[in-house]
Design a protein around this motif. Sequence first.
Motif, PDB file in Angstrom:
ATOM      1  N   LEU B  11      29.225-107.448 -77.656  1.00  0.00           N
ATOM      2  CA  LEU B  11      28.216-107.718 -76.631  1.00  0.00           C
ATOM      3  C   LEU B  11      27.144-108.620 -77.230  1.00  0.00           C
ATOM      4  O   LEU B  11      26.605-108.323 -78.292  1.00  0.00           O
ATOM      5  N   THR B  12      26.853-109.706 -76.557  1.00  0.00           N
ATOM      6  CA  THR B  12      25.757-110.566 -77.003  1.00  0.00           C
ATOM      7  C   THR B  12      24.850-110.845 -75.815  1.00  0.00           C
ATOM      8  O   THR B  12      25.312-110.975 -74.676  1.00  0.00           O
ATOM      9  N   GLY B  13      23.560-110.901 -76.076  1.00  0.00           N
ATOM     10  CA  GLY B  13      22.605-111.163 -75.003  1.00  0.00           C
ATOM     11  C   GLY B  13      21.203-110.889 -75.492  1.00  0.00           C
ATOM     12  O   GLY B  13      21.006-110.313 -76.573  1.00  0.00           O
ATOM     13  N   LEU B  14      20.253-111.282 -74.679  1.00  0.00           N
ATOM     14  CA  LEU B  14      18.848-111.167 -75.063  1.00  0.00           C
ATOM     15  C   LEU B  14      18.404-109.709 -75.181  1.00  0.00           C
ATOM     16  O   LEU B  14      19.056-108.804 -74.653  1.00  0.00           O
ATOM     17  N   SER B  15      17.284-109.524 -75.826  1.00  0.00           N
ATOM     18  CA  SER B  15      16.687-108.192 -75.936  1.00  0.00           C
ATOM     19  C   SER B  15      16.370-107.653 -74.540  1.00  0.00           C
ATOM     20  O   SER B  15      15.790-108.364 -73.717  1.00  0.00           O
ATOM     21  N   GLY B  16      16.771-106.444 -74.265  1.00  0.00           N
ATOM     22  CA  GLY B  16      16.491-105.831 -72.965  1.00  0.00           C
ATOM     23  C   GLY B  16      17.523-106.145 -71.900  1.00  0.00           C
ATOM     24  O   GLY B  16      17.424-105.646 -70.777  1.00  0.00           O
ATOM     25  N   ALA B  17      18.531-106.952 -72.236  1.00  0.00           N
ATOM     26  CA  ALA B  17      19.522-107.318 -71.220  1.00  0.00           C
ATOM     27  C   ALA B  17      20.410-106.129 -70.854  1.00  0.00           C
ATOM     28  O   ALA B  17      21.034-106.122 -69.787  1.00  0.00           O
ATOM     29  N   GLY B  18      20.469-105.135 -71.723  1.00  0.00           N
ATOM     30  CA  GLY B  18      21.238-103.934 -71.387  1.00  0.00           C
ATOM     31  C   GLY B  18      22.410-103.643 -72.313  1.00  0.00           C
ATOM     32  O   GLY B  18      23.262-102.820 -71.982  1.00  0.00           O
ATOM     33  N   LYS B  19      22.425-104.262 -73.479  1.00  0.00           N
ATOM     34  CA  LYS B  19      23.565-104.088 -74.397  1.00  0.00           C
ATOM     35  C   LYS B  19      23.727-102.626 -74.823  1.00  0.00           C
ATOM     36  O   LYS B  19      24.836-102.080 -74.788  1.00  0.00           O
ATOM     37  N   THR B  20      22.634-101.995 -75.217  1.00  0.00           N
ATOM     38  CA  THR B  20      22.716-100.618 -75.711  1.00  0.00           C
ATOM     39  C   THR B  20      23.164 -99.647 -74.618  1.00  0.00           C
ATOM     40  O   THR B  20      24.044 -98.804 -74.838  1.00  0.00           O
ATOM     41  N   THR B  21      22.566 -99.779 -73.429  1.00  0.00           N
ATOM     42  CA  THR B  21      22.928 -98.920 -72.294  1.00  0.00           C
ATOM     43  C   THR B  21      24.404 -99.089 -71.937  1.00  0.00           C
ATOM     44  O   THR B  21      25.128 -98.111 -71.739  1.00  0.00           O
ATOM     45  N   LEU B  22      24.819-100.350 -71.889  1.00  0.00           N
ATOM     46  CA  LEU B  22      26.203-100.658 -71.540  1.00  0.00           C
ATOM     47  C   LEU B  22      27.159-100.118 -72.603  1.00  0.00           C
ATOM     48  O   LEU B  22      28.195 -99.511 -72.284  1.00  0.00           O
ATOM     49  N   ALA B  23      26.807-100.293 -73.870  1.00  0.00           N
ATOM     50  CA  ALA B  23      27.658 -99.816 -74.971  1.00  0.00           C
ATOM     51  C   ALA B  23      27.833 -98.303 -74.884  1.00  0.00           C
ATOM     52  O   ALA B  23      28.933 -97.781 -75.089  1.00  0.00           O
ATOM     53  N   ALA B  24      26.752 -97.598 -74.550  1.00  0.00           N
ATOM     54  CA  ALA B  24      26.829 -96.140 -74.467  1.00  0.00           C
ATOM     55  C   ALA B  24      27.762 -95.712 -73.342  1.00  0.00           C
ATOM     56  O   ALA B  24      28.585 -94.801 -73.511  1.00  0.00           O
ATOM     57  N   GLU B 109      34.447-111.346 -76.661  1.00  0.00           N
ATOM     58  CA  GLU B 109      33.020-111.656 -76.565  1.00  0.00           C
ATOM     59  C   GLU B 109      32.544-111.419 -75.132  1.00  0.00           C
ATOM     60  O   GLU B 109      33.078-111.998 -74.193  1.00  0.00           O
ATOM     61  N   VAL B 110      31.542-110.552 -74.997  1.00  0.00           N
ATOM     62  CA  VAL B 110      30.999-110.232 -73.677  1.00  0.00           C
ATOM     63  C   VAL B 110      29.562-110.754 -73.608  1.00  0.00           C
ATOM     64  O   VAL B 110      28.708-110.331 -74.389  1.00  0.00           O
ATOM     65  N   PHE B 111      29.328-111.656 -72.699  1.00  0.00           N
ATOM     66  CA  PHE B 111      27.968-112.172 -72.516  1.00  0.00           C
ATOM     67  C   PHE B 111      27.228-111.244 -71.550  1.00  0.00           C
ATOM     68  O   PHE B 111      27.558-111.176 -70.367  1.00  0.00           O
ATOM     69  N   VAL B 112      26.259-110.512 -72.077  1.00  0.00           N
ATOM     70  CA  VAL B 112      25.443-109.634 -71.242  1.00  0.00           C
ATOM     71  C   VAL B 112      24.252-110.469 -70.783  1.00  0.00           C
ATOM     72  O   VAL B 112      23.280-110.663 -71.500  1.00  0.00           O
ATOM     73  N   LYS B 113      24.411-110.993 -69.560  1.00  0.00           N
ATOM     74  CA  LYS B 113      23.543-112.060 -69.086  1.00  0.00           C
ATOM     75  C   LYS B 113      22.465-111.524 -68.151  1.00  0.00           C
ATOM     76  O   LYS B 113      22.752-110.711 -67.268  1.00  0.00           O
ATOM     77  N   ASP B 153      34.596-114.231 -73.237  1.00  0.00           N
ATOM     78  CA  ASP B 153      35.773-113.628 -72.603  1.00  0.00           C
ATOM     79  C   ASP B 153      35.387-112.915 -71.317  1.00  0.00           C
ATOM     80  O   ASP B 153      36.171-112.849 -70.378  1.00  0.00           O
ATOM     81  N   VAL B 154      34.195-112.367 -71.289  1.00  0.00           N
ATOM     82  CA  VAL B 154      33.709-111.652 -70.103  1.00  0.00           C
ATOM     83  C   VAL B 154      32.223-111.968 -69.928  1.00  0.00           C
ATOM     84  O   VAL B 154      31.499-112.130 -70.915  1.00  0.00           O
ATOM     85  N   ILE B 155      31.778-112.093 -68.680  1.00  0.00           N
ATOM     86  CA  ILE B 155      30.344-112.197 -68.410  1.00  0.00           C
ATOM     87  C   ILE B 155      29.951-111.036 -67.505  1.00  0.00           C
ATOM     88  O   ILE B 155      30.626-110.788 -66.501  1.00  0.00           O
ATOM     89  N   VAL B 156      28.916-110.317 -67.865  1.00  0.00           N
ATOM     90  CA  VAL B 156      28.356-109.345 -66.924  1.00  0.00           C
ATOM     91  C   VAL B 156      26.914-109.751 -66.652  1.00  0.00           C
ATOM     92  O   VAL B 156      26.227-110.246 -67.535  1.00  0.00           O
ATOM     93  N   GLU B 157      26.496-109.594 -65.399  1.00  0.00           N
ATOM     94  CA  GLU B 157      25.154-110.042 -65.011  1.00  0.00           C
ATOM     95  C   GLU B 157      24.333-108.820 -64.638  1.00  0.00           C
ATOM     96  O   GLU B 157      24.480-108.273 -63.541  1.00  0.00           O
ATOM     97  N   THR B 158      23.470-108.422 -65.539  1.00  0.00           N
ATOM     98  CA  THR B 158      22.822-107.127 -65.373  1.00  0.00           C
ATOM     99  C   THR B 158      21.662-107.172 -64.391  1.00  0.00           C
ATOM    100  O   THR B 158      21.081-106.136 -64.080  1.00  0.00           O
ATOM    101  N   ASP B 159      21.333-108.351 -63.873  1.00  0.00           N
ATOM    102  CA  ASP B 159      20.323-108.390 -62.812  1.00  0.00           C
ATOM    103  C   ASP B 159      20.969-108.236 -61.441  1.00  0.00           C
ATOM    104  O   ASP B 159      20.273-108.076 -60.443  1.00  0.00           O
TER     105      ASP B 159
END
Lengths: 233, 233
Positions: B11-24, B109-113, B153-159
Motif C-alpha cells: 500500500l502506498t499513499g499519503l499520510s492519512g489516506a487510510g493505509k493502516t485502517t485498510l491494512a487492518a 502495488e496498491v495506490f491508496v489515493k 496494480d490496484v487503485i482504491v479511492e478512499t474519498d
Amino acid sequence: MKNRKGFTLWLTGLSGAGKTTLAALLATELRARGVNVEVLDGDEFRTNLSKGLGFSKEDRDTNIRRIGYVCRLLSRNGVGTVSAAISPYRSVRDEVRRAIEREDVEFIEVFVKCPIAVLAERDVKGLYKEALAGRLKGFTGVSDPYEEPLAPDVIVETDRETVESSSSIIIRELEQRGLIPEVDLSRPRIVSSGFSRRWRSAAKSSRRVTAAGGGSSLTILKRLFLNKPIRKR
Amino acid sequence: MKNRKGFTLWLTGLSGAGKTTLAALLATELRARGVNVEVLDGDEFRTNLSKGLGFSKEDRDTNIRRIGYVCRLLSRNGVGTVSAAISPYRSVRDEVRRAIEREDVEFIEVFVKCPIAVLAERDVKGLYKEALAGRLKGFTGVSDPYEEPLAPDVIVETDRETVESSSSIIIRELEQRGLIPEVDLSRPRIVSSGFSRRWRSAAKSSRRVTAAGGGSSLTILKRLFLNKPIRKR
C-alpha cells in the motif's frame, strides 16, 4: 507437513566460533525435511537492517532486538528461523526469548562454544590478532564483554566436534521437541555423512596454550601471538 | 490450504489516506480465509527497526528498503505480507518490487489515493495544518515529494469508497491471481457487510475547495485552513 509450528533457533557465541557455518548446514538439513527456514546472519543483518549502528552496548542491543523482532515475525508464521549473531549480552537474549515465547513459539538458545585460544588460532577474519594487540577496541571476548549463557538449551563445542556432529545435536533437540519431522533412517539421507567436514581445528595449539604456564588466558594468548613481553599495567 | 504462495501487498499513499485502517481490515479478512498475514505498518516499523532514521530522502529510502527486506523474507515463506508505509519515492518502490519478484513472489502495488484537500480536512494527526502553515518541514505531499505510482496494480479511492469496498477490490485482485482461496458466498461471511464503515469522509469540504476559485490546490488549502492571506513569494 501442514501447520507445523515455527521456532527460533538462537545461536550465540564468539566471533569465529562457527555460527554462520553451522547455520548454513542446519538450513540445508532442515530444508531437506521440508521445513521453511530463514537464516538471519549477524553480519548480513547489519548490512540490511542495521547499517549505521556501531558496537556500543546500546547499538549492539538495538541490533539484537531487531534480529529478535524479525525472528518473531517469521517464526510465528511457521518458519524455522536461525539467528547467527554473537549476541553478547544475556539480558537482551532473554528479552528476545520472552518476546518470542509470548507468541507461543519455542526459542532454543544454542551456545556455540569454543575456547578463545582456539578462536585466536583460527582467526578467520584476522581480527583476534588485532584485538589482542590492543589495536581493535570493542572486540567481543577480548576488549568487549561476552556473557556466556547460564542455561542454554543446547551446547555445541566446535573445538571438539565436527560440523555435522554439532548440527546433529541441534537437529535431535528439534526432533525431540516435535518441531521438525523425524527422518526415516531406512531411506537414503540427503545430507551425506560419508565425509565429515571438520571445524577448522586448532586442538594442538589449544593444548600448547594450556601448557604455557600461569596467567589469565588473555595474557597467555598475547604472549603467544604477539611474540613480545606484555607490559604490566 | 497447503503450500500456498505468499505475496506482498504494497500500500502506498499519503499520510492519512487510510493505509493502516485498510491494512487492518485486509488482515482480518485474509486471516478469516486461513491465510497467514503480517502487516508492516510504516509508523510501527520506524519504532522497531528504523529508530534513529529521519525523513531525508536517503533515510526514507533506507526505511523502505528495510520494510521491503522483511516483506521479502516473510512472503517467500508463504506469508501474505501487507506493507502500510507512505513510500513516497517511485524508484525505491520499484527496487523493492524487483527484489521480491526475483524470489518468484507476487508484488501488488496498491495506490491508496485521496485528494490532498480531503486529507487536510480529515487531518487525523493534525499534521497537515502544521505543514500547510509552513511549520513542518519534510511533510510528504506538502513540503516533501510524493511520487504517485505510474502503473499501480490496484487503485482504491478512499474519498469515494467505504473501507469495505476498498478492501473488497484488493481481495478480488488477490483471488483473481489465485493467491488466496475464494470464499463460498453461499456460506455466512465472517466480515459483516451489514454496516459499512465509511472512510472519514470530507466530500463536502472537498467540493468547497474546488469551488474556492483559482490557484494551485496547495494555495487554496492554505487560504482555507489558515484563514489568512498567502504571501506571494
